[in-house]
Design a protein around this motif. Structure first.
Motif, PDB file in Angstrom:
ATOM      1  N   LEU A 176      68.779   1.772  47.260  1.00 15.89           N
ATOM      2  CA  LEU A 176      69.935   1.055  47.798  1.00 15.89           C
ATOM      3  C   LEU A 176      71.157   1.962  47.898  1.00 15.89           C
ATOM      4  O   LEU A 176      71.988   1.812  48.776  1.00 15.89           O
ATOM      5  N   LEU A 184      64.259   9.340  44.630  1.00 10.86           N
ATOM      6  CA  LEU A 184      63.950   9.368  43.205  1.00 10.86           C
ATOM      7  C   LEU A 184      62.771  10.298  42.957  1.00 10.86           C
ATOM      8  O   LEU A 184      61.668  10.045  43.435  1.00 10.86           O
ATOM      9  N   ALA A 240      66.871  22.323  32.990  1.00  9.43           N
ATOM     10  CA  ALA A 240      67.544  23.075  34.052  1.00  9.43           C
ATOM     11  C   ALA A 240      66.830  22.908  35.380  1.00  9.43           C
ATOM     12  O   ALA A 240      67.414  23.034  36.442  1.00  9.43           O
ATOM     13  N   GLU A 292      68.520  20.049  38.394  1.00 10.26           N
ATOM     14  CA  GLU A 292      69.817  20.198  39.038  1.00 10.26           C
ATOM     15  C   GLU A 292      70.082  21.643  39.442  1.00 10.26           C
ATOM     16  O   GLU A 292      70.669  21.903  40.488  1.00 10.26           O
ATOM     17  N   ASP A 293      69.642  22.585  38.634  1.00  9.49           N
ATOM     18  CA  ASP A 293      69.902  23.981  38.963  1.00  9.49           C
ATOM     19  C   ASP A 293      69.178  24.428  40.218  1.00  9.49           C
ATOM     20  O   ASP A 293      69.594  25.366  40.889  1.00  9.49           O
ATOM     21  N   ASN A 302      68.828  22.534  42.705  1.00  9.54           N
ATOM     22  CA  ASN A 302      69.318  21.667  43.783  1.00  9.54           C
ATOM     23  C   ASN A 302      68.276  20.675  44.255  1.00  9.54           C
ATOM     24  O   ASN A 302      68.369  20.154  45.355  1.00  9.54           O
ATOM     25  N   GLN A 323      75.544  23.011  30.250  1.00 11.87           N
ATOM     26  CA  GLN A 323      75.358  23.477  31.629  1.00 11.87           C
ATOM     27  C   GLN A 323      75.997  22.538  32.633  1.00 11.87           C
ATOM     28  O   GLN A 323      75.822  22.701  33.830  1.00 11.87           O
ATOM     29  N   GLN A 324      76.711  21.543  32.110  1.00 16.18           N
ATOM     30  CA  GLN A 324      77.405  20.588  32.965  1.00 16.18           C
ATOM     31  C   GLN A 324      76.479  19.896  33.949  1.00 16.18           C
ATOM     32  O   GLN A 324      76.845  19.591  35.080  1.00 16.18           O
ATOM     33  N   THR A 325      75.271  19.676  33.483  1.00 21.32           N
ATOM     34  CA  THR A 325      74.323  18.896  34.280  1.00 21.32           C
ATOM     35  C   THR A 325      74.729  17.429  34.219  1.00 21.32           C
ATOM     36  O   THR A 325      75.202  16.963  33.190  1.00 21.32           O
ATOM     37  N   HIS A 326      74.564  16.741  35.324  1.00 22.29           N
ATOM     38  CA  HIS A 326      74.847  15.310  35.328  1.00 22.29           C
ATOM     39  C   HIS A 326      73.633  14.556  34.814  1.00 22.29           C
ATOM     40  O   HIS A 326      72.562  14.640  35.414  1.00 22.29           O
ATOM     41  N   ASN A 343      79.730  11.670  41.109  1.00 22.22           N
ATOM     42  CA  ASN A 343      80.956  11.619  41.901  1.00 22.22           C
ATOM     43  C   ASN A 343      82.184  12.096  41.130  1.00 22.22           C
ATOM     44  O   ASN A 343      83.306  11.950  41.598  1.00 22.22           O
ATOM     45  N   GLY A 344      81.951  12.631  39.959  1.00 25.57           N
ATOM     46  CA  GLY A 344      83.055  13.209  39.205  1.00 25.57           C
ATOM     47  C   GLY A 344      83.895  12.199  38.456  1.00 25.57           C
ATOM     48  O   GLY A 344      84.976  12.529  37.963  1.00 25.57           O
ATOM     49  N   GLU A 345      83.398  10.973  38.367  1.00 23.49           N
ATOM     50  CA  GLU A 345      84.155   9.966  37.619  1.00 23.49           C
ATOM     51  C   GLU A 345      83.806  10.016  36.133  1.00 23.49           C
ATOM     52  O   GLU A 345      82.737  10.474  35.755  1.00 23.49           O
ATOM     53  N   ASP A 346      84.714   9.519  35.325  1.00 19.35           N
ATOM     54  CA  ASP A 346      84.416   9.407  33.903  1.00 19.35           C
ATOM     55  C   ASP A 346      83.589   8.159  33.681  1.00 19.35           C
ATOM     56  O   ASP A 346      83.879   7.103  34.241  1.00 19.35           O
ATOM     57  N   SER A 396      87.783  13.957  37.426  1.00 17.76           N
ATOM     58  CA  SER A 396      87.627  14.367  36.033  1.00 17.76           C
ATOM     59  C   SER A 396      87.852  15.859  35.896  1.00 17.76           C
ATOM     60  O   SER A 396      87.846  16.609  36.872  1.00 17.76           O
ATOM     61  N   SER A 420      84.854  18.138  37.232  1.00 18.34           N
ATOM     62  CA  SER A 420      84.612  18.499  38.627  1.00 18.34           C
ATOM     63  C   SER A 420      85.512  19.647  39.098  1.00 18.34           C
ATOM     64  O   SER A 420      85.159  20.362  40.011  1.00 18.34           O
ATOM     65  N   ARG A 441      80.915  24.712  37.503  1.00 19.17           N
ATOM     66  CA  ARG A 441      80.278  26.032  37.562  1.00 19.17           C
ATOM     67  C   ARG A 441      79.765  26.277  38.965  1.00 19.17           C
ATOM     68  O   ARG A 441      79.266  25.375  39.620  1.00 19.17           O
ATOM     69  N   LYS A 489      76.831  28.042  41.000  1.00 16.31           N
ATOM     70  CA  LYS A 489      75.516  28.558  40.659  1.00 16.31           C
ATOM     71  C   LYS A 489      75.338  29.989  41.154  1.00 16.31           C
ATOM     72  O   LYS A 489      75.821  30.350  42.220  1.00 16.31           O
ATOM     73  N   LEU A 529      58.047  12.209  44.614  1.00 14.07           N
ATOM     74  CA  LEU A 529      59.113  11.307  45.039  1.00 14.07           C
ATOM     75  C   LEU A 529      58.536   9.906  45.021  1.00 14.07           C
ATOM     76  O   LEU A 529      57.410   9.694  45.460  1.00 14.07           O
ATOM     77  N   ILE A 530      59.307   8.949  44.511  1.00 14.19           N
ATOM     78  CA  ILE A 530      58.757   7.603  44.436  1.00 14.19           C
ATOM     79  C   ILE A 530      59.681   6.622  45.131  1.00 14.19           C
ATOM     80  O   ILE A 530      60.898   6.735  45.055  1.00 14.19           O
TER      81      ILE A 530
END
Lengths: 353, 353
Positions: free
Chosen positions: A104, A109, A122, A125-126, A128, A154-157, A326-329, B2, B5, B9, B11, B110-111
């Motif tokens: 949605l 996924l 890693a 996200e690393d 991409n 590593q500031q991974t989300h 999205n960079g929100e807290d 935040s 953002s 980093r 990459k 992918l699902i």
DNA sequence: CTGAAAGCGCTTACAG
DNA sequence: CTGAAAGCGCTTACAG
């Protein structure tokens, strides 16, 4: 080599469309993304040709250019299971809502087991491949916590299902395990039970179980009943482990009249162990679980348990992660639990007495 | 916005490594992919720096360049379910092995739900998000078949779980439904049952169910027993549908002594309907299912059913799809089934008589 | 064994 | 409103 691979269709590109529409490739790109810059007629023409050629934007090119993937990685812990499923049924019940919520939001996924790669922290996200990660389950929380710290460094989300705790890294979405442990124990106390046992870990290696245990303990204390430390027996969340732990319990304690299991899987093993020991549930002993997995309403007797809203959980997991991306807290979320009364606690028998 | 953002980093790229290692970017790329062309010392140096910078190859760039995604799309049919899971538990039990098999082959998974997009038949491979598709489940086979034909026309690589049939498009991996229907009916006949009913579709809208029905029917014929056409009642694979269909059956036929349900979910509803009608299972009537879902061993009485090897199924689905992607010819596969005898058929009661 | 260069198919800043 | 051009970060044919 099959016939097919020789005849492999070559996919249309935006240049093909540009050529056919008599416009530039940039205009095609803009038209397809519904840019307000493009004349409506041009848009219509471009879209018609795209449809005809069965054109689809190449995700790799698009992602590369935009430096994002619009993909979420769902990492599942590979559980030991009695059947071949490899996944804890409680997490399986979240899968549908996670899949739906991702779709949605326009995200793909990706699904994987955590332990298939040493580098899972890693890997996604690393490379991409994903913009963020949802973590479901873990083996030992202490090990897991180290990995979480790395992810954070590593500031991974990422968001994870589990116990919220100020000392734990990352954003967690979970249910109020303390309250759940308290409520279901209170329920047993109301039913007249007096001698309790708890099957499941109660230390920092399994903080959800621990919180359930603390709630359980405090409900007993509050009722002025006794806590027997020997009646807490370690178990991981499988039927077999629950069975063995309960066997051990019953060998040492003969006066237990209620067992709270840290999960439904444990409870299924515990019920079997009780029955194999000649005890009748709930007449001789109450056995209750936690999670309300699909199987729990079918056990014999049907299992009284604590339900967590898996549908909402999935949605919150996805929406929290997207906010993070999205960079929100994002604040951790604690969901309410609900005691599901069925037969294994003895409610009907005792209520009607 | 935040803090994070702003501090995002950036990459490392292969150019960064090249710079630090004092070699060209092409050499970095070759070294990281272990090309035999590169000097071992150069490789070691490059790899060390890559590790230090936490470098990971950008998948989008790599995929774009190589025109492949090394990703499989798993498309699930969004089922109506009693709980919030949205996914048929039988398919859920395949998920672990599919995930594992994909990972072992170096493919991402992918699902998605099939019906989230009208364009699912093109969405994945045409966008280069996936190299191929695994299809699990469908609503109405006739509609589904049209989509399959489109997939085939577009030369999309796909495999599906289901009935093998020369008239059906694409490569299918499935179990021998005819044999399963035959075997479990034979089992009931051996137990002395004489008047059978079948709950579930028996036409081309659900070919697996239909094959089970044909096996069922032929076993009855072979035993010289009578088939009552009115005793086949339509149902989709949910507990509710099974419940309603069985209610209908029982209202019209009073002499039925055995019900074969086309799935375990149907059987769960059927058992409930029988019990609500005052019938005791298995004394008054046998009820058996199909699929051996996790819940089936916990129903009351435990459900006799037909098991399909979901673990092997997942592996075959993945390996067949990968062969297809590699341009090899792939034959559909038909797996053997196994009758799981539990209590709902009356085996123990009758065996001991 | 190594490097310079092309190109995968897009999106978007820049120029008009 | 449209187009020419740059560039995302790789892999690999070509040249040495």
């Amino acid at each position: 080599m099959s016939f097919e691979s020789t005849l492999m269709r070559s996919k249309a590109t935006s240049f093909d469309i540009a050529h056919l529409a008599g416009v530039s490739q940039s205009t095609v790109s803009r038209a397809l993304r519904d840019s307000p810059l493009v004349n409506q007629e041009t848009k219509d023409k471009v879209k018609a040709i795209a449809r005809e050629l069965n054109y689809k934007v190449d995700k790799n090119a698009s992602n590369l250019r935009q430096q994002q993937s619009r993909t979420i990685a769902l990492l599942l812990f590979e559980d030991p299971t009695t059947d071949d499923s490899l996944i804890n049924p409680f997490f399986l019940s979240m899968l549908g809502s996670i899949t739906k919520a991702s779709a949605l939001a326009g995200y793909d996924l990706l699904i994987s087991f955590q332990n298939m790669s040493d580098d899972w922290h890693a890997e996604f996200e690393d490379t991409n491949k994903a913009d963020g990660i949802i973590l479901l389950g873990y083996g030992d929380f202490v090990d897991y916590q180290n990995k979480l710290s790395q992810l954070e460094e590593q500031q991974t989300h990422f968001v994870r299902w589990g116990a919220a705790d100020k000392d734990h890294p990352g954003v967690s979405i979970g249910c109020d395990n303390y309250q759940g442990g308290f409520d279901i124990t209170q329920h047993l106390i109301n039913l007249g039970r007096k001698n309790f046992a708890f099957i499941g870990g109660a230390d920092k290696h399994a903080p959800e179980f621990q919180a359930r245990y603390f709630g359980h303990r405090d409900a007993i204390k509050k009722a002025g009943l006794k806590i027997n430390k020997n009646n807490q027996v370690e178990a991981i969340s499988t039927e077999n482990s629950g069975y063995e732990a309960t066997k051990t319990l019953l060998a040492n304690s003969t006066d237990v009249d209620a067992i709270l299991c840290a999960s439904d899987l444990i409870a299924i093993g515990a019920m079997q162990a009780c029955q194999d020991s000649g005890l009748t549930i709930p007449n001789d002993i109450s056995v209750v679980g936690y999670d309300n997995i699909p199987v729990s309403r079918f056990t014999n007797p049907a299992l009284t348990t604590v339900a967590q809203n898996t549908s909402l959980a999935g949605e919150l997991l996805v929406s929290s992660l997207l906010s993070l991306i999205n960079g929100e807290d994002v604040a951790p979320k604690l969901m309410q639990v609900e005691v599901i009364t069925r037969q294994s606690c003895g409610a009907s028998a005792i209520d009607q007495a």
